[in-house]
Design a protein around this motif. Sequence first.
Motif, PDB file in Angstrom:
ATOM      1  N   PRO A   2       0.740  -1.198   0.056  1.00 41.87           N
ATOM      2  CA  PRO A   2      -0.133  -0.140   0.093  1.00 41.87           C
ATOM      3  C   PRO A   2       0.711   1.271  -0.108  1.00 41.87           C
ATOM      4  O   PRO A   2       1.982   1.354   0.578  1.00 41.87           O
ATOM      5  N   PHE A   4       0.844   5.295   0.969  1.00 44.61           N
ATOM      6  CA  PHE A   4       0.577   6.226   2.107  1.00 44.61           C
ATOM      7  C   PHE A   4       1.008   7.507   1.862  1.00 44.61           C
ATOM      8  O   PHE A   4       2.265   7.866   1.286  1.00 44.61           O
ATOM      9  N   LEU A  26      -0.712  -0.199   7.714  1.00 42.80           N
ATOM     10  CA  LEU A  26      -1.042   0.982   8.283  1.00 42.80           C
ATOM     11  C   LEU A  26      -0.396   1.353   9.621  1.00 42.80           C
ATOM     12  O   LEU A  26      -0.112   2.401  10.047  1.00 42.80           O
ATOM     13  N   ASP A  59      -4.535   7.064   2.694  1.00 44.14           N
ATOM     14  CA  ASP A  59      -4.404   6.063   1.735  1.00 44.14           C
ATOM     15  C   ASP A  59      -4.050   6.181   0.217  1.00 44.14           C
ATOM     16  O   ASP A  59      -4.202   7.405  -0.108  1.00 44.14           O
ATOM     17  N   VAL A  65      -6.425   8.168   6.982  1.00 39.96           N
ATOM     18  CA  VAL A  65      -6.456   6.637   7.662  1.00 39.96           C
ATOM     19  C   VAL A  65      -6.166   6.975   9.237  1.00 39.96           C
ATOM     20  O   VAL A  65      -6.310   6.182   9.936  1.00 39.96           O
TER      21      VAL A  65
END
Length: 82
Positions: A2, A4, A26, A59, A65
């Motif tokens: 992912p 960020f 995360l 995100d 987030v």
Amino acid sequence: MPRFYFDVLDGDAFTRDDDGFDLMSLNAAEGEAIRAIAEIGQESLPKRPTSELCVRVRDSHGYPVLTVTLSLTVRRMDSEHA
């Protein structure tokens, strides 16, 4: 992996992160935001009597987030009581 984005609010100044970072999770983004805000705070917070910094993490879709906030307040006491 992912991606960020880490936007920074420093008083009235806003810096948008258009590049972002690829991180595992995360939790990794949270750790990076904490490290970033500590580094920024070390440089800018001591220069003002009242300060607040905020790193807002988005995100890959641009949705917020998490937010990490760091504040500093300095209050001088009356010298008669010090």
